[in-house]
Design a protein around this motif. Structure first.
Motif, PDB file in Angstrom:
ATOM      1  N   LYS A 115       0.842  -1.193   0.000  1.00  0.00           N
ATOM      2  CA  LYS A 115       0.000   0.000   0.000  1.00  0.00           C
ATOM      3  C   LYS A 115       0.880   1.246   0.000  1.00  0.00           C
ATOM      4  O   LYS A 115       2.106   1.175   0.129  1.00  0.00           O
ATOM      5  N   ILE A 116       0.255   2.379  -0.128  1.00  0.00           N
ATOM      6  CA  ILE A 116       0.939   3.665  -0.025  1.00  0.00           C
ATOM      7  C   ILE A 116       1.351   3.884   1.430  1.00  0.00           C
ATOM      8  O   ILE A 116       0.543   3.697   2.341  1.00  0.00           O
ATOM      9  N   THR A 117       2.597   4.265   1.643  1.00  0.00           N
ATOM     10  CA  THR A 117       3.070   4.508   3.004  1.00  0.00           C
ATOM     11  C   THR A 117       3.472   5.957   3.246  1.00  0.00           C
ATOM     12  O   THR A 117       3.707   6.336   4.387  1.00  0.00           O
TER      13      THR A 117
ATOM     14  N   PHE B 288       6.336   4.285  -1.138  1.00  0.00           N
ATOM     15  CA  PHE B 288       6.104   2.990  -0.498  1.00  0.00           C
ATOM     16  C   PHE B 288       7.262   2.656   0.445  1.00  0.00           C
ATOM     17  O   PHE B 288       8.235   3.396   0.532  1.00  0.00           O
ATOM     18  N   ASP B 289       7.156   1.510   1.123  1.00  0.00           N
ATOM     19  CA  ASP B 289       8.237   1.084   2.011  1.00  0.00           C
ATOM     20  C   ASP B 289       9.238   0.182   1.291  1.00  0.00           C
ATOM     21  O   ASP B 289      10.088  -0.443   1.913  1.00  0.00           O
TER      22      ASP B 289
ATOM     23  N   GLY C 271      19.196   8.592  -3.842  1.00  0.00           N
ATOM     24  CA  GLY C 271      19.222   7.892  -2.568  1.00  0.00           C
ATOM     25  C   GLY C 271      18.833   8.707  -1.356  1.00  0.00           C
ATOM     26  O   GLY C 271      19.100   8.288  -0.224  1.00  0.00           O
ATOM     27  N   ASN C 272      18.133   9.849  -1.554  1.00  0.00           N
ATOM     28  CA  ASN C 272      17.787  10.678  -0.391  1.00  0.00           C
ATOM     29  C   ASN C 272      16.373  10.422   0.132  1.00  0.00           C
ATOM     30  O   ASN C 272      15.936  11.071   1.086  1.00  0.00           O
ATOM     31  N   GLY C 273      15.652   9.490  -0.481  1.00  0.00           N
ATOM     32  CA  GLY C 273      14.316   9.149  -0.007  1.00  0.00           C
ATOM     33  C   GLY C 273      13.241  10.150  -0.349  1.00  0.00           C
ATOM     34  O   GLY C 273      12.103  10.021   0.096  1.00  0.00           O
ATOM     35  N   LYS C 274      13.571  11.158  -1.169  1.00  0.00           N
ATOM     36  CA  LYS C 274      12.610  12.191  -1.549  1.00  0.00           C
ATOM     37  C   LYS C 274      12.243  12.059  -3.021  1.00  0.00           C
ATOM     38  O   LYS C 274      13.042  11.594  -3.833  1.00  0.00           O
ATOM     39  N   ALA C 275      11.029  12.497  -3.344  1.00  0.00           N
ATOM     40  CA  ALA C 275      10.548  12.416  -4.729  1.00  0.00           C
ATOM     41  C   ALA C 275      11.040  13.616  -5.525  1.00  0.00           C
ATOM     42  O   ALA C 275      10.251  14.420  -6.032  1.00  0.00           O
ATOM     43  N   ASP C 276      12.372  13.741  -5.653  1.00  0.00           N
ATOM     44  CA  ASP C 276      12.965  14.890  -6.334  1.00  0.00           C
ATOM     45  C   ASP C 276      13.873  14.470  -7.490  1.00  0.00           C
ATOM     46  O   ASP C 276      14.734  15.238  -7.920  1.00  0.00           O
TER      47      ASP C 276
END
Length: 372
Positions: free
Chosen positions: A113-115, A170-171, A206-211
């Motif tokens: 699911k979306i996290t 997601f995770d 690799g920064n975990g952001k949607a950029d």
């Protein structure tokens, strides 16, 4: 005679003493953990080696003897647990060097699911300020949290008219396997679709952001003559808000010189313009011609053939998306190993009489890798 011998010696030295011009083979340095690289499946393995003497060098990464990349740095994601041999070979005109090490991939259980929601901004529409509920005290951040709370619980949010969007993650990494890969859940009916364009991205930095760079899922309408690329629509906040139905309610203009209005219907009397935003909002994207048709009490908006969200019922195979359909900003196909982020936005501007405007709804996400 001595002069001739001295000259001959200099000539020999000039031919044999050319160490400065010699090409050295690449030198590879990788900071490897004592027991090799260890990670969970469906997570990125990122290796950035330090390599000297890289002029005209080529690089080959091999996993268990099979080539997987031809770049100096490696981004790779594993679908299954296991132990692997990974090799980097660097080669230039001076020779080649290799570095081999072990990668251990652990088993891991993930949520299907979306996290996380990174951004949420609906365009004006009949369910805006309701799904989720909003007040004029809200902000971009509080609405992001409300959208995240709803989607993590499997509840529905509305993206409003053309351009309204949500960005989520997601995770784990959704792996690009053979065949279809995921579904963005909506509430499409057989004769009433509200298609949303899908964008995908992976966490390259690799920064975990949607950029990172975004890629559009090029569905069945992408190359049609009626499809408008780089389309822009601007909506203007009404000077006076009313609860009554109104044909000319929210004005809009676009970058094609057109203008028009969103109407308010009798079934949804709240404000349609996002209460937390300023006097105007501009949205950009690919505009798709709608299939809306009807009059009076009878209206339909038939789905596109494939490649969109809220277009076919979630249980219909045509709702499934293949990551291989992704294209870059120039429309060229790209081969992505997997994706970490998805953006969905309403793909057209259309109204169906008493049914109101076509507005994409999102209620969740299904990674088909995790479906038994």
């Amino acid at each position: 005679m001595k002069k001739n011998l001295f000259a001959l010696s200099l000539a020999i030295l000039s031919l044999t003493g050319c160490s400065d011009d010699e090409i050295s083979s690449p030198e590879i340095q990788i900071q490897e953990p004592e027991n090799g690289f260890t990670l969970d499946k469906m997570q990125w393995l990122r290796i950035q080696p330090e390599i000297k003497n890289t002029n005209n060098a080529t690089f080959i990464w091999s996993l268990d003897g099979e080539e997987i990349a031809a770049t100096a740095n490696l981004n790779y994601v594993f679908a299954e647990a296991g132990t692997h041999s990974l090799e980097l070979k660097a080669k230039n005109d001076g020779g080649e060097n290799t570095k081999t090490f072990t990668v251990t991939v652990n088993e891991k259980t993930y949520l299907n699911k979306i996290t996380q929601v990174f951004d949420f901004l609906p365009a004006p529409g009949q369910s805006v300020n309701k799904l989720p509920a909003a007040t004029d005290k809200d902000t971009d951040e509080t609405m992001r949290v409300k959208a995240e709370t709803a989607l993590k619980a499997g509840n529905m949010i509305s993206l409003g008219g053309f351009g309204g969007y949500v960005t989520f993650g997601f995770d784990h990494t959704v792996i690009n396997k053979e065949g279809n890969d995921f579904i963005v859940n909506g509430n499409a009916l057989t004769t009433w679709a509200e298609p949303g364009t899908i964008m995908v991205s992976y966490d390259a930095n690799g920064n975990g952001k949607a950029d990172d760079e975004w890629y559009e899922i090029a569905g069945s309408e992408y190359n049609k003559e009626t499809t408008l690329k780089n389309y822009e629509m601007t909506y203007y906040k009404p000077e006076v808000e009313t609860k009554a139905s109104l044909a000319e309610y929210i004005r809009w203009t676009d970058n094609k010189g057109q203008t028009g209005y969103i109407s308010k219907n009798a079934f949804n009397t709240q404000a349609y313009y996002p209460l937390w935003k300023g006097e105007s909002i501009t949205f950009k994207g690919t505009f798709l011609k709608s299939n809306i048709a009807g009059s009076g009490n009878s209206w339909s908006n038939l789905p596109y053939e494939w490649g969109y969200s809220d277009n076919w019922a979630n249980t219909n195979e045509k709702a499934q998306i293949n990551i291989d359909w992704a294209v870059d900003k120039d429309g060229k196909a790209v081969k992505l190993q997997g994706i970490d982020f998805v953006k969905v936005y309403t793909s057209n501007r259309a109204e169906g009489g008493w049914l109101g405007e076509v507005s994409t709804e999102v209620s969740g996400f299904t990674d088909l890798n995790l479906v038994n």
